[in-house]
Design a protein around this motif. Structure first.
Motif, PDB file in Angstrom:
ATOM      1  N   LEU A  11       0.820  -1.208   0.000  1.00 23.29           N
ATOM      2  CA  LEU A  11       0.000   0.000   0.000  1.00 23.29           C
ATOM      3  C   LEU A  11       0.859   1.265   0.000  1.00 23.29           C
ATOM      4  O   LEU A  11       0.518   2.250  -0.661  1.00 23.29           O
ATOM      5  CB  LEU A  11      -0.958   0.001   1.197  1.00 23.29           C
ATOM      6  CG  LEU A  11      -2.110  -1.004   1.110  1.00 23.29           C
ATOM      7  CD1 LEU A  11      -2.894  -1.032   2.405  1.00 23.29           C
ATOM      8  CD2 LEU A  11      -3.012  -0.679  -0.073  1.00 23.29           C
ATOM      9  N   LYS A  12       1.972   1.231   0.714  1.00 22.66           N
ATOM     10  CA  LYS A  12       2.877   2.387   0.700  1.00 22.66           C
ATOM     11  C   LYS A  12       3.451   2.592  -0.694  1.00 22.66           C
ATOM     12  O   LYS A  12       3.550   3.725  -1.170  1.00 22.66           O
ATOM     13  CB  LYS A  12       3.995   2.199   1.725  1.00 22.66           C
ATOM     14  CG  LYS A  12       3.536   2.395   3.150  1.00 22.66           C
ATOM     15  CD  LYS A  12       4.668   2.153   4.133  1.00 22.66           C
ATOM     16  CE  LYS A  12       4.179   2.257   5.564  1.00 22.66           C
ATOM     17  NZ  LYS A  12       5.267   2.007   6.527  1.00 22.66           N
ATOM     18  N   SER A  44       0.913   4.047  -2.905  1.00 18.66           N
ATOM     19  CA  SER A  44       0.667   5.438  -2.536  1.00 18.66           C
ATOM     20  C   SER A  44       1.702   6.368  -3.148  1.00 18.66           C
ATOM     21  O   SER A  44       1.399   7.526  -3.447  1.00 18.66           O
ATOM     22  CB  SER A  44       0.687   5.590  -1.009  1.00 18.66           C
ATOM     23  OG  SER A  44      -0.362   4.855  -0.421  1.00 18.66           O
ATOM     24  N   SER A  93       1.955   9.378  -0.324  1.00 15.70           N
ATOM     25  CA  SER A  93       3.092   8.666   0.268  1.00 15.70           C
ATOM     26  C   SER A  93       3.349   9.155   1.684  1.00 15.70           C
ATOM     27  O   SER A  93       3.618   8.358   2.586  1.00 15.70           O
ATOM     28  CB  SER A  93       4.343   8.787  -0.600  1.00 15.70           C
ATOM     29  OG  SER A  93       4.794  10.119  -0.672  1.00 15.70           O
ATOM     30  N   ALA A 122       0.464   7.796   3.862  1.00 12.11           N
ATOM     31  CA  ALA A 122       0.623   6.358   4.082  1.00 12.11           C
ATOM     32  C   ALA A 122       1.688   6.085   5.133  1.00 12.11           C
ATOM     33  O   ALA A 122       1.494   5.260   6.030  1.00 12.11           O
ATOM     34  CB  ALA A 122       0.966   5.655   2.773  1.00 12.11           C
ATOM     35  N   LEU A 170      -0.846   4.498   7.872  1.00 15.73           N
ATOM     36  CA  LEU A 170      -1.277   3.126   7.566  1.00 15.73           C
ATOM     37  C   LEU A 170      -1.056   2.162   8.717  1.00 15.73           C
ATOM     38  O   LEU A 170      -1.885   1.287   8.958  1.00 15.73           O
ATOM     39  CB  LEU A 170      -0.593   2.608   6.305  1.00 15.73           C
ATOM     40  CG  LEU A 170      -0.972   3.262   4.990  1.00 15.73           C
ATOM     41  CD1 LEU A 170      -0.338   2.514   3.826  1.00 15.73           C
ATOM     42  CD2 LEU A 170      -2.466   3.368   4.803  1.00 15.73           C
ATOM     43  N   TYR A 205      -8.905   2.156   2.193  1.00 13.13           N
ATOM     44  CA  TYR A 205      -7.788   2.893   1.599  1.00 13.13           C
ATOM     45  C   TYR A 205      -7.354   2.226   0.281  1.00 13.13           C
ATOM     46  O   TYR A 205      -7.079   2.906  -0.704  1.00 13.13           O
ATOM     47  CB  TYR A 205      -6.608   2.967   2.572  1.00 13.13           C
ATOM     48  CG  TYR A 205      -5.467   3.809   2.065  1.00 13.13           C
ATOM     49  CD1 TYR A 205      -5.577   5.195   2.005  1.00 13.13           C
ATOM     50  CD2 TYR A 205      -4.287   3.226   1.634  1.00 13.13           C
ATOM     51  CE1 TYR A 205      -4.529   5.981   1.526  1.00 13.13           C
ATOM     52  CE2 TYR A 205      -3.238   3.997   1.151  1.00 13.13           C
ATOM     53  CZ  TYR A 205      -3.369   5.366   1.108  1.00 13.13           C
ATOM     54  OH  TYR A 205      -2.337   6.143   0.623  1.00 13.13           O
ATOM     55  N   GLU A 206      -7.341   0.906   0.274  1.00 15.62           N
ATOM     56  CA  GLU A 206      -6.977   0.174  -0.940  1.00 15.62           C
ATOM     57  C   GLU A 206      -7.974   0.459  -2.060  1.00 15.62           C
ATOM     58  O   GLU A 206      -7.585   0.671  -3.219  1.00 15.62           O
ATOM     59  CB  GLU A 206      -6.891  -1.319  -0.641  1.00 15.62           C
ATOM     60  CG  GLU A 206      -6.179  -2.110  -1.679  1.00 15.62           C
ATOM     61  CD  GLU A 206      -5.705  -3.457  -1.170  1.00 15.62           C
ATOM     62  OE1 GLU A 206      -4.955  -4.090  -1.925  1.00 15.62           O
ATOM     63  OE2 GLU A 206      -6.050  -3.876  -0.049  1.00 15.62           O
TER      64      GLU A 206
END
Length: 88
Positions: A13-14, A17, A30, A33, A37, A48-49
């Protein structure tokens, strides 16, 4: 979710982002995140995804307040906006 799977998901996810279509969203998401996160629940990470699947131009308008992102993302957008106000 196991710790290993959780760590992999957070890394993914990061990365998603920071690798957006427009530089502004790279910077905004970024940083968000990295800061948030790790504190999110599984359901919040799911949302978020889904949020990351949206078009970057729409995302930018939503987080900058130029347009509304709808009820589904309202809390997440608010959280991103609070993050932005604290950073800039």
């Amino acid at each position: 979710m196991t710790i290993e799977i959780s760590e992999i998901r957070l890394k993914r996810l990061k990365m998603r982002s920071m690798r957006r279509g427009i530089k502004e969203m790279d910077i905004i998401l970024s940083g968000f995140a990295e800061a948030h996160l790790i504190k999110m629940s599984g359901a919040q990470l799911d949302l978020y995804e889904e949020f990351l699947e949206e078009n970057d131009q729409d995302l930018y308008q939503w987080v900058s307040g130029q347009a509304t992102g709808g009820v589904r993302y309202e809390a997440l957008i608010d959280q991103i906006q609070v993050y932005l106000r604290s950073r800039y």
